[in-house]
Design a protein around this motif. Sequence first.
Motif, PDB file in Angstrom:
ATOM      1  N   PHE A  15       0.618  -1.149  -0.032  1.00 28.13           N
ATOM      2  CA  PHE A  15       0.201  -0.127   0.447  1.00 28.13           C
ATOM      3  C   PHE A  15       0.637   1.468   0.411  1.00 28.13           C
ATOM      4  N   HIS A  59     -20.380  -1.728  -2.481  1.00 21.06           N
ATOM      5  CA  HIS A  59     -21.528  -2.174  -1.893  1.00 21.06           C
ATOM      6  C   HIS A  59     -21.884  -3.645  -3.578  1.00 21.06           C
ATOM      7  N   GLU A  60     -21.530  -2.940  -4.751  1.00 24.08           N
ATOM      8  CA  GLU A  60     -21.145  -3.780  -5.666  1.00 24.08           C
ATOM      9  C   GLU A  60     -19.670  -4.381  -5.165  1.00 24.08           C
ATOM     10  N   THR A  62     -16.545  -5.807  -5.046  1.00 24.79           N
ATOM     11  CA  THR A  62     -16.064  -6.699  -3.178  1.00 24.79           C
ATOM     12  C   THR A  62     -14.390  -5.991  -3.333  1.00 24.79           C
ATOM     13  N   ALA A  63     -14.217  -5.275  -4.554  1.00 27.95           N
ATOM     14  CA  ALA A  63     -12.992  -4.887  -3.816  1.00 27.95           C
ATOM     15  C   ALA A  63     -12.770  -3.514  -2.959  1.00 27.95           C
ATOM     16  N   ASP A  65     -14.331  -1.572  -0.093  1.00 21.12           N
ATOM     17  CA  ASP A  65     -15.465  -1.978   1.500  1.00 21.12           C
ATOM     18  C   ASP A  65     -15.188  -0.277   1.693  1.00 21.12           C
ATOM     19  N   GLY A  93     -14.970  -2.280   7.371  1.00 23.22           N
ATOM     20  CA  GLY A  93     -14.822  -2.875   8.441  1.00 23.22           C
ATOM     21  C   GLY A  93     -14.897  -1.982   9.632  1.00 23.22           C
ATOM     22  N   ARG A  95     -17.266   1.603  11.039  1.00 18.68           N
ATOM     23  CA  ARG A  95     -18.229   2.421  11.084  1.00 18.68           C
ATOM     24  C   ARG A  95     -18.060   3.514  11.515  1.00 18.68           C
TER      25      ARG A  95
ATOM     26  N   ARG B 638     -18.210  -5.292  10.712  1.00 19.38           N
ATOM     27  CA  ARG B 638     -19.155  -6.082   9.570  1.00 19.38           C
ATOM     28  C   ARG B 638     -19.886  -5.719   9.464  1.00 19.38           C
ATOM     29  N   GLY B 641     -22.214  -2.830  10.228  1.00 27.09           N
ATOM     30  CA  GLY B 641     -21.940  -1.673   9.725  1.00 27.09           C
ATOM     31  C   GLY B 641     -23.612  -2.411   8.682  1.00 27.09           C
ATOM     32  N   ARG B 645     -27.489  -0.175   7.980  1.00 31.01           N
ATOM     33  CA  ARG B 645     -28.095  -0.365   6.351  1.00 31.01           C
ATOM     34  C   ARG B 645     -29.240  -1.062   7.107  1.00 31.01           C
ATOM     35  N   PHE B 875     -32.855  -6.763  -0.768  1.00 27.80           N
ATOM     36  CA  PHE B 875     -32.454  -6.333  -0.388  1.00 27.80           C
ATOM     37  C   PHE B 875     -31.152  -5.841  -1.035  1.00 27.80           C
ATOM     38  N   GLU B 876     -30.716  -6.324  -1.816  1.00 26.69           N
ATOM     39  CA  GLU B 876     -29.374  -5.436  -2.386  1.00 26.69           C
ATOM     40  C   GLU B 876     -28.039  -5.770  -1.881  1.00 26.69           C
ATOM     41  N   VAL B 877     -28.243  -7.449  -1.083  1.00 26.19           N
ATOM     42  CA  VAL B 877     -27.092  -7.552  -0.158  1.00 26.19           C
ATOM     43  C   VAL B 877     -25.929  -8.199  -1.294  1.00 26.19           C
ATOM     44  N   SER B 878     -25.086  -7.802  -0.434  1.00 27.43           N
ATOM     45  CA  SER B 878     -24.014  -7.667  -1.443  1.00 27.43           C
ATOM     46  C   SER B 878     -23.078  -9.129  -0.872  1.00 27.43           C
ATOM     47  N   ALA B 879     -22.328  -9.405  -1.869  1.00 31.28           N
ATOM     48  CA  ALA B 879     -21.640 -11.050  -1.671  1.00 31.28           C
ATOM     49  C   ALA B 879     -20.815 -10.870  -0.109  1.00 31.28           C
ATOM     50  N   ARG B 880     -20.501 -10.039   0.236  1.00 32.91           N
ATOM     51  CA  ARG B 880     -19.974  -9.560   1.296  1.00 32.91           C
ATOM     52  C   ARG B 880     -21.054  -9.651   2.379  1.00 32.91           C
ATOM     53  N   GLU B 881     -22.046  -9.100   2.751  1.00 40.69           N
ATOM     54  CA  GLU B 881     -23.108  -9.537   3.553  1.00 40.69           C
ATOM     55  C   GLU B 881     -23.697 -10.560   3.793  1.00 40.69           C
ATOM     56  N   TYR B 920     -11.521 -19.239   3.637  1.00 43.89           N
ATOM     57  CA  TYR B 920     -10.661 -18.479   4.754  1.00 43.89           C
ATOM     58  C   TYR B 920      -9.747 -17.588   4.449  1.00 43.89           C
ATOM     59  N   LEU B 928      -7.234  -8.728   0.965  1.00 47.02           N
ATOM     60  CA  LEU B 928      -5.736  -8.174   0.795  1.00 47.02           C
ATOM     61  C   LEU B 928      -4.985  -7.559  -0.120  1.00 47.02           C
ATOM     62  N   GLY B 930      -7.044  -7.042  -2.979  1.00 46.99           N
ATOM     63  CA  GLY B 930      -7.946  -5.610  -3.675  1.00 46.99           C
ATOM     64  C   GLY B 930      -7.702  -4.880  -3.069  1.00 46.99           C
TER      65      GLY B 930
END
Lengths: 218, 1040
Positions: A15, A59-60, A62-63, A65, A93, A95, B638, B641, B645, B875-881, B920, B928, B930
Amino acid sequence: MIRKIRSQQLGRELFADGLVGLVLDFVQETWKGIQLPHGIRLEKRITLLFMKELNRCCHEDTAYDWAFFPEVPDCNAEGKEVSRIDIGVSAPGRRQPEYCFVFEGKRLNISRGGRTISNAAEYVGPAGMMCFVTGKYSSGQSEGGMLGYVMDGELNPARSAIVDRINLKRTELRLAPGTAYSPSKQMPKAPFNGETKHSLEKARKFTIFHLLLPIQRN
Amino acid sequence: MLCVEGRPTVYFKRVKAKDSKCELNWQRKLWNQGAATMLVVDDASEVRIYSALAKPASGSITAPDDERLVTTLTWAADALELQQFIRGVETGAFYRRHAPRFQPERSVDRYLLDNLCAARDELCDYSKGDGLDRDTAHHFLGRCLFTGYLLEREVIGSRQLRKVGAPAARNLRELLESMTGSQAIDTLYALFRLLQDDFNGSLFGNQLPGEQKHIRVRHIEVLKRFFRGDDFKAGQPALTGFDLYDFSFIPIELISAIYEQFLAAPAPEADDDEEASDEQSKSQRRKAGAYYTPPRLAELVVDIATEKWPTLLKKRYLDPACGSGIFLVVLFQRMAGEWRRRNSTATNLKRACELRRILTESLCGVDRDPTACMIASFSLYLAFLDQFDPPDIWALKKELEAAGEGKVLPPLTLVAGDAAKPAKHAIHAKNFFAPETDALGKFDLVIGNPPWIGRNQPGDEAAEKWLFSEANPFLIEIKAQAQKQKKKPDLKAVFLPAQQSAIAFMWRAPLFAKADGIVCLLLPSRVLLSNQTDAFQAAWFARFQVECVWQLADYRRILFSGAKCPAVVIKNRIDRPADEGQMIEYITPKAERLDPRQAVIPVLPEDRKMVPLDSLALRAKEDRAFIVWKEFFWGTGRDRGFLDRLLKLPPLSKIAGKIKRDKAGQVLERKRWVKGQGFQPPSKSMEIPKDPGWKPSDLFLDAGNKRPQLILLESDCKPIGREIGELRRKPDDAIFAAPMVLVNQGFTRFVFSPFPVYFQDSLQSIAGPPEDENLLLFLTAVLNSPLASYFFFHTSANLGVERDKVHFEELLQLPFPLPEETDDPDRSWAIVRKAAARLHQVKADIGPAFALDPKREQICADAKADLNELVYDYFEVSARERVLIEDTVEIYRKSITPSPARLNRIPTLTESKEPQRQEYAHYLRDALNGWAKRSAWRVSPKGQLAERAGLCLLTLTKVQRAEDYVEEKAAQEFEKVMKRLSRASAEQQGGITYLRGFALIEKECIHILKPLALRHWTKSAALNDADDLLGDLLFGGENR
């Protein structure tokens, strides 16, 4: 999980530009997809729509957050609210109220009575860049961002107007000696965007990133 | 000795050669001590590992299944196993591998308690004609236990036995077996009198002559069997000449805890119905609100209360509901230990006088039950005597007498009406809420476990009187505040909501603390996790500065086997919070299989959270304070968060609610949808019977019919008939009208009904107009979805904590934006129509052919899967949600509040498999990488599995192209990294704790060491770990 950092090298290599680079990239990318309805002219409404789009894209994708929050209250040392930041950004992660970055938005090149007004004075003034300089915003941070909504889409004159204004007000803006509005290595692909460096009170260094965002209408 | 989480766990002994008899005697002593779990004996060629939880026996070990010996390892053949042994103990993996050798129900405390109760029941057996009454039996057994303790610790011996004409004996078993029954009665009572005279006049009470009259030879036989170690329940006698118990090793706090539990346990029913007896026991305890505090929990509360105190001495402690005095005993032991360390050269007399002063002046216990006070004194006496070597006690007796300081044991209990000066008594038999002036503001720490009395239990009149009188200064404060704001306060809601007596203690206790004092109480979690304590929470948390809250809900069945309500520990100061921005530390430990006795409550870093006080105040204003405690309980950053929402979306309550009517029955308010509970059949207390107004041919759905899923068929119902002619309560007809969604009381089944149907009050419905049929069908899909399950798990007061139930009012908080309230109404309507069509398809697929067929279940399961996707889409639930939802529903929700027996099976604690660790690793890698997309570098994962140690080491190495996860068995490289981790961890926290996991960020890689339990290897754990690592990598851990 308990964590221990033996070396910061890995963090620097993964980073190199810190979190700011990621946020700035994301904000610029997201703006490209925005087409404002014709009736939307007010700065606050533009900011809210933009923020909504930022959150939708986060939200859409995934990279990313991040979470973007509007009208974030900023307080002084006594805990009293002194102003409201346009957009606060929380890291993955995290808020509210843990913001890692904040943005203030201002319109540029506004059409008024058939004339185009640069509005650079407003951009640089007490409700714009000066918010960061006076320490009104997020006294704990070292970087912040200005979003310049270029209403007519003409980036060159918008940039020139704010560069001139910044040079005019360099003392009030506490610009670091020998520096001026210059291209930012955080935004190498956006030649009109730039950064200014400021020496604030108590030798605190602060960088403001300037993102000029041309308005596109649908 | 190896300590895990600060508790002695394994004793190591090096010997020159094997001596089985001696080693088994050590095993017996460790079993009696009830602290460690294992004894490891090493004779240089072989290592024998004994279980300290297996019941000792007299014979040598011959059979391979003898529980006493866990395993034998040889240095030559089992080097790897030995190398991983300690790690395996620290992660609990060793116990899991040898589970049959570590059965908590075989431990000394359980065995002693079971047999003490059984012995008491035999003493009281009226069918034998000489049954003792319960009090006499309790006192008799208590005296015998105390005498047995004194004999085995050699506080008394041949000299005292001679005085009462008894032969020399090492313990009570020997003494009883050396004489006839009638001789034993005379000897025992002569000994009791002698002890009464030598030690203290009040210890044995004044009932000795009266009691002796009732003791018969049969009772002595029962006593003999008890002290011999007979298994009363199994009817198995102990072997002659073998001493199972060793009272010189059984810790005194264990004796007193066992004794108090024993007093609380009732006699069995005449028909010997065990279940009924257990229920009766629970019911009696519930009535009194008295759940006795297990010693390990008392230790934990004292740890929390006195954390960071440099000294415990020269301070005063109050337990406002002392029960058996367990908190006072723990405090006394710690104070005595500290005093001895600081005054190692002090004389015996000096020590005795100082410790007596601590007993009588530093400690104070209050309880309205005189028997509890008697046990508290008994426990404190034992703790006091434990501070002296036996010969010193007799020397001390003489010295005290010569110095005019009275007897060895000072009088401790002051019963209301006694003339003695209160200052000289530690234990006060009185009501904590009785008028008091002397003790106010005098204590450094107010600590205890107040009774957990709630609704439908007899309240404490004195408490209520104090709470609502001018004697309560907080009442005056609240009234004044309300007057300022021109509001009328609901005082009942502030001071005694839902009749929770513990809340009365929370208001009263601070008055007894000094200005800089601490209050630390063990309380029912209902004080926080209830939809009735909002006004209380708003007022109390605004009035007192709370330092921390320990949520022990997940340990409910482990800590208090009979208690329905879990516990929280709240530590507060008596002053107000500094400001609204203050944070409250919230500790939410989850059940671990670290130690088969569950003697420790480890806290993982992710279970330490900070709750903003202003969030609590905000939610309390919305009448949902419990949501804050609930969200932070299992939820990660998470989750919060995501929940934020969801909570911002319009709730179901916006469109659904009860019809409000005036007294004349005119509708005052009616929402778009009507909700209500089914009819109540007639009852004896019915005042005015209501006419049901239905036709016998109208359909009725029995709540016990579990067949319907998703959609109700007419064939699931039957005609209501004429059986019920009148009703106790008749709801609005609108709730029986179609279309509607039916909900059962446990909130586990949600069924759409396209036709009108009647149902009883164990079912509820949400009904709407015909034009809303599609929306109600969609609501059925949402309620049946994992999203709803996830939402309620994190936001309902009871689910996952106390009862597996969601209140109807909570159900109405479900996010349910109508299509026109979403960003894209057309798209939302399309989803609603698709869901409705899919549900109609279910009805068609089932048809009359499969209504009673198992295939119906499969049809519904398939439909649920399709409907879930539509719900996620809406509910537009994302992949992470989705990851958060799936882990919560499939893993965490199935792991909540386990009983000790279920610990081996809960998903969070099952050992993760390679595919789970791979998942995992990939989630962590992708998160990371990403974020690192502006860099040329990526990280690539590799695992090393140390199965015996119960650990996996994941290494993320800096590379130019990320690869997939590979896992191999731990080898030399693993040990090299472990050394580096140990060194790094030692710098950080004094040593590595395998249970908590550890990550080390080096120049080129990140090492993550984790226990194998699935809890650490979920996808949501990966996302949360990625967040933390990002913070470390970006800011060096400083800005987070």
